[in-house]
Design a protein around this motif. Structure first.
Motif, PDB file in Angstrom:
ATOM      1  N   ALA A   1      11.566   5.555   3.677  1.00 54.16           N
ATOM      2  CA  ALA A   1      11.576   4.715   4.875  1.00 54.16           C
ATOM      3  C   ALA A   1      12.831   3.851   4.957  1.00 54.16           C
ATOM      4  O   ALA A   1      13.403   3.663   6.033  1.00 54.16           O
ATOM      5  CB  ALA A   1      10.330   3.827   4.897  1.00 54.16           C
ATOM      6  N   THR A   2      13.293   3.351   3.826  1.00 49.81           N
ATOM      7  CA  THR A   2      14.404   2.395   3.843  1.00 49.81           C
ATOM      8  C   THR A   2      15.783   3.044   3.835  1.00 49.81           C
ATOM      9  O   THR A   2      16.760   2.430   4.288  1.00 49.81           O
ATOM     10  CB  THR A   2      14.298   1.440   2.635  1.00 49.81           C
ATOM     11  OG1 THR A   2      14.161   2.213   1.435  1.00 49.81           O
ATOM     12  CG2 THR A   2      13.087   0.534   2.784  1.00 49.81           C
ATOM     13  N   THR A   3      15.902   4.258   3.338  1.00 54.86           N
ATOM     14  CA  THR A   3      17.223   4.901   3.283  1.00 54.86           C
ATOM     15  C   THR A   3      17.769   5.247   4.666  1.00 54.86           C
ATOM     16  O   THR A   3      18.977   5.449   4.813  1.00 54.86           O
ATOM     17  CB  THR A   3      17.159   6.184   2.431  1.00 54.86           C
ATOM     18  OG1 THR A   3      16.067   7.000   2.877  1.00 54.86           O
ATOM     19  CG2 THR A   3      17.001   5.857   0.962  1.00 54.86           C
ATOM     20  N   VAL A   4      16.905   5.317   5.681  1.00 54.18           N
ATOM     21  CA  VAL A   4      17.374   5.656   7.031  1.00 54.18           C
ATOM     22  C   VAL A   4      17.545   4.413   7.909  1.00 54.18           C
ATOM     23  O   VAL A   4      17.871   4.520   9.089  1.00 54.18           O
ATOM     24  CB  VAL A   4      16.382   6.627   7.717  1.00 54.18           C
ATOM     25  CG1 VAL A   4      16.330   7.942   6.984  1.00 54.18           C
ATOM     26  CG2 VAL A   4      14.989   6.011   7.845  1.00 54.18           C
ATOM     27  N   MET A   5      17.352   3.241   7.334  1.00 61.83           N
ATOM     28  CA  MET A   5      17.424   2.005   8.122  1.00 61.83           C
ATOM     29  C   MET A   5      18.854   1.548   8.328  1.00 61.83           C
ATOM     30  O   MET A   5      19.730   1.806   7.487  1.00 61.83           O
ATOM     31  CB  MET A   5      16.629   0.886   7.426  1.00 61.83           C
ATOM     32  CG  MET A   5      15.127   1.121   7.365  1.00 61.83           C
ATOM     33  SD  MET A   5      14.263  -0.180   6.448  1.00 61.83           S
ATOM     34  CE  MET A   5      14.513  -1.577   7.551  1.00 61.83           C
ATOM     35  N   ASP A   6      19.097   0.851   9.457  1.00 61.52           N
ATOM     36  CA  ASP A   6      20.383   0.200   9.664  1.00 61.52           C
ATOM     37  C   ASP A   6      20.542  -0.896   8.620  1.00 61.52           C
ATOM     38  O   ASP A   6      19.558  -1.469   8.131  1.00 61.52           O
ATOM     39  CB  ASP A   6      20.458  -0.415  11.063  1.00 61.52           C
ATOM     40  CG  ASP A   6      20.515   0.653  12.154  1.00 61.52           C
ATOM     41  OD1 ASP A   6      20.950   1.780  11.842  1.00 61.52           O
ATOM     42  OD2 ASP A   6      20.117   0.352  13.299  1.00 61.52           O
TER      43      ASP A   6
ATOM     44  N   ILE B   1       0.815  -1.220   0.000  1.00 58.56           N
ATOM     45  CA  ILE B   1       0.000   0.000   0.000  1.00 58.56           C
ATOM     46  C   ILE B   1       0.849   1.270   0.000  1.00 58.56           C
ATOM     47  O   ILE B   1       0.308   2.380  -0.012  1.00 58.56           O
ATOM     48  CB  ILE B   1      -0.961   0.033   1.218  1.00 58.56           C
ATOM     49  CG1 ILE B   1      -0.169   0.136   2.530  1.00 58.56           C
ATOM     50  CG2 ILE B   1      -1.878  -1.172   1.224  1.00 58.56           C
ATOM     51  CD1 ILE B   1      -1.040   0.419   3.749  1.00 58.56           C
ATOM     52  N   MET B   2       2.172   1.123   0.014  1.00 57.73           N
ATOM     53  CA  MET B   2       3.046   2.291   0.028  1.00 57.73           C
ATOM     54  C   MET B   2       3.512   2.654  -1.375  1.00 57.73           C
ATOM     55  O   MET B   2       3.751   1.779  -2.217  1.00 57.73           O
ATOM     56  CB  MET B   2       4.273   2.030   0.925  1.00 57.73           C
ATOM     57  CG  MET B   2       3.941   1.819   2.391  1.00 57.73           C
ATOM     58  SD  MET B   2       5.415   1.439   3.392  1.00 57.73           S
ATOM     59  CE  MET B   2       6.273   3.020   3.376  1.00 57.73           C
ATOM     60  N   GLU B   3       3.643   3.948  -1.615  1.00 55.39           N
ATOM     61  CA  GLU B   3       4.200   4.425  -2.881  1.00 55.39           C
ATOM     62  C   GLU B   3       5.715   4.215  -2.881  1.00 55.39           C
ATOM     63  O   GLU B   3       6.346   4.116  -1.814  1.00 55.39           O
ATOM     64  CB  GLU B   3       3.886   5.910  -3.075  1.00 55.39           C
ATOM     65  CG  GLU B   3       2.398   6.235  -3.115  1.00 55.39           C
ATOM     66  CD  GLU B   3       1.701   5.645  -4.336  1.00 55.39           C
ATOM     67  OE1 GLU B   3       2.403   5.372  -5.337  1.00 55.39           O
ATOM     68  OE2 GLU B   3       0.470   5.460  -4.282  1.00 55.39           O
ATOM     69  N   ASN B   4       6.298   4.180  -4.070  1.00 57.39           N
ATOM     70  CA  ASN B   4       7.736   3.935  -4.171  1.00 57.39           C
ATOM     71  C   ASN B   4       8.562   5.001  -3.457  1.00 57.39           C
ATOM     72  O   ASN B   4       9.575   4.686  -2.810  1.00 57.39           O
ATOM     73  CB  ASN B   4       8.153   3.861  -5.638  1.00 57.39           C
ATOM     74  CG  ASN B   4       7.721   2.555  -6.286  1.00 57.39           C
ATOM     75  OD1 ASN B   4       7.175   1.678  -5.619  1.00 57.39           O
ATOM     76  ND2 ASN B   4       7.980   2.417  -7.574  1.00 57.39           N
ATOM     77  N   ASP B   5       8.129   6.258  -3.547  1.00 58.05           N
ATOM     78  CA  ASP B   5       8.899   7.308  -2.883  1.00 58.05           C
ATOM     79  C   ASP B   5       8.794   7.183  -1.358  1.00 58.05           C
ATOM     80  O   ASP B   5       9.737   7.506  -0.639  1.00 58.05           O
ATOM     81  CB  ASP B   5       8.432   8.691  -3.347  1.00 58.05           C
ATOM     82  CG  ASP B   5       6.941   8.917  -3.106  1.00 58.05           C
ATOM     83  OD1 ASP B   5       6.202   7.919  -2.961  1.00 58.05           O
ATOM     84  OD2 ASP B   5       6.529  10.089  -3.060  1.00 58.05           O
TER      85      ASP B   5
END
Length: 453
Positions: free
Chosen positions: A92-97, A83-87
């Motif tokens: 969300a993922t660029t700040v993940m460990d 349900i999430m858009e690509n952006d």
């Protein structure tokens, strides 16, 4: 079952959020969500029906969405990503460990993974590829590459100055890894030792070289958990077969492994997948469970067929039909007790060929003693109920036989399944139920046919 304080708090938060959402108080709901950690958010999302889950997800802070995705099971994560858009996914993922990103990377759309890899520098890309190259349920799949290393030939003072320059250490850092110029692990230096040692001493003078508990990158997640438990570790280095340092595993990842294994065993005993969504669509859940119910139906039909062989006996002595379930039920309980004990022993690595016979003798002895005890009780009850001492004698003998065979099966069935490469938690209970039903009915009705007719 008594609920813990933490469980009560979680339920209270869930009720508060549901009430706020039902009342249309989106701002208040968002405020409540901001007080939760990503792990708590993950637990909350798994506890909600899908429509409410999606509403809550839209209110979760975008900075927390990435780590929250790594704290929900596979099915829920897939649904949220869908349900999430690509952006939104990129943000969300660029700040993940890196280790958390590796957990969710395989579930991301191809366009997002391609964009994500393009945005990374070569070092981060190499680190991610390194983690993804190992199975998820191995030390390599669990490890975090964010690790602090020092050389053996430098002084304690140099190490302290280096750490001050860094200003921040990775979470759950209790030791520094000591490596040579080829990044091969030589030992570990605990922070407590570092703080109390003479600054003029060299690292090699105070490091632990004999007992750094390093794990091979191919070690299974189950063995990793046992290693942490046996040695009371907070973190442990991970090495390849040539002893080159690759990363480290921390206790928070091991707690997740232990929880997942417990969930897996519990769910598999019911024929379910630990990654199933509790609020999955009705038809989806029904179709998954139908297979397991079908298997149980076949075993139940087999037990019914055994009963049908003694139809004449049952027609003549109706009391047998009344007492028959007692024998099967008692055998089922006794067998389940032994089965649970044995599966636990296998899971903890406490049961093998060397002690299996001893456990078998012990469990069969327990079954025989309990059979004698409760057969006396049941036979007296049957006599007082129907006024026929021979009926009491038949059910007493059948009960002893079934409890002995139930405990025998409780030990041998999981060991045999393990040897065949089948998960005992998945198939053990079905086979055990079939055995105790068939043996119980055969013993009871067979003895009744021989003695009473």
């Amino acid at each position: 079952m008594t609920q813990t304080k933490s469980e009560n708090q979680t339920l209270s938060r869930l009720d508060n959020i549901n009430d706020a959402l039902s009342g249309g108080a989106a701002y208040y709901t968002k405020t409540l969500l901001s007080t939760l950690s990503p792990a708590e958010l993950g637990h909350l999302l798994e506890s909600l029906p899908r429509d409410r889950r999606y509403l809550i997800w839209r209110l979760v802070n975008s900075n927390d969405q990435g780590e929250t995705l790594s704290n929900v099971n596979d099915e829920v994560r897939t649904n949220l990503i869908h349900i999430m858009e690509n952006d939104e996914l990129l943000a969300a993922t660029t700040v993940m460990d890196m280790d958390d990103l590796a957990d969710v990377f395989k579930d991301l759309p191809e366009a997002v993974t391609r964009e994500l890899l393009t945005s990374m520098n070569s070092q981060d890309r190499q680190r991610l590829e390194s983690i993804l190259s190992y199975p998820e349920n191995s030390a390599g799949g669990l490890m975090n590459i964010d690790i602090v290393t020092v050389r053996a030939d430098v002084t304690i003072d140099v190490v302290l100055r280096y750490l001050r320059i860094r200003k921040e250490l990775p979470e759950l850092t209790d030791t520094l890894s000591v490596v040579d110029r080829q990044d091969k692990l030589m030992g570990t230096l605990s922070l407590s030792t570092l703080l109390i040692s003479d600054p003029s001493l060299h690292v090699k003078d105070v490091m632990s070289s004999k007992n750094h508990h390093a794990l091979l990158v191919t070690t299974s997640a189950e063995e990793v958990a046992k290693h942490f438990e046996l040695h009371n570790l907070i973190s442990v280095p991970v090495v390849d077969p040539s002893n080159q340092l690759l990363g480290r595993i921390t206790i928070d990842d091991v707690v997740d492994v232990i929880r997942d294994e417990a969930d897996q065993d519990l769910m598999r005993m019911a024929g379910l997948d630990e990654e199933d969504d509790m609020f999955a669509p009705i038809l989806q859940s029904a179709s998954k469970r139908a297979i397991w119910l079908g298997i149980n139906l076949l075993t139940a039909l087999f037990a019914s067929w055994v009963i049908g062989l003694y139809e004449t006996t049952l027609d003549k002595i109706v009391a047998l039909a009344v007492l028959m379930p007692i024998v099967a039920s008692m055998g089922g309980v006794a067998g389940s007790q032994t089965l649970t004990l044995v599966i636990r022993g296998i899971a903890l690595g406490q049961l093998g060929q060397s002690n299996a016979r001893l456990l078998l003798f012990k469990e069969v002895s327990v079954g025989a003693l309990n059979g004698i005890l409760w057969s006396a009780v049941v036979s007296m009850a049957a006599y007082l109920w129907f006024g026929d001492p021979m009926i009491g004698a038949v059910i007493a003998a059948a009960l002893i036989i079934n409890l002995i065979f139930a405990t025998l099966a409780g030990v041998t069935v999981p060991l045999a399944l393990k040897k065949l490469g089948i998960d005992p938690a998945l198939a053990g209970s079905v086979l055990l139920t079939t055995i105790t039903d068939v043996i119980g009915f055969t013993a009871f009705l067979g003895l009744a046919t021989l003695i009473l007719l």
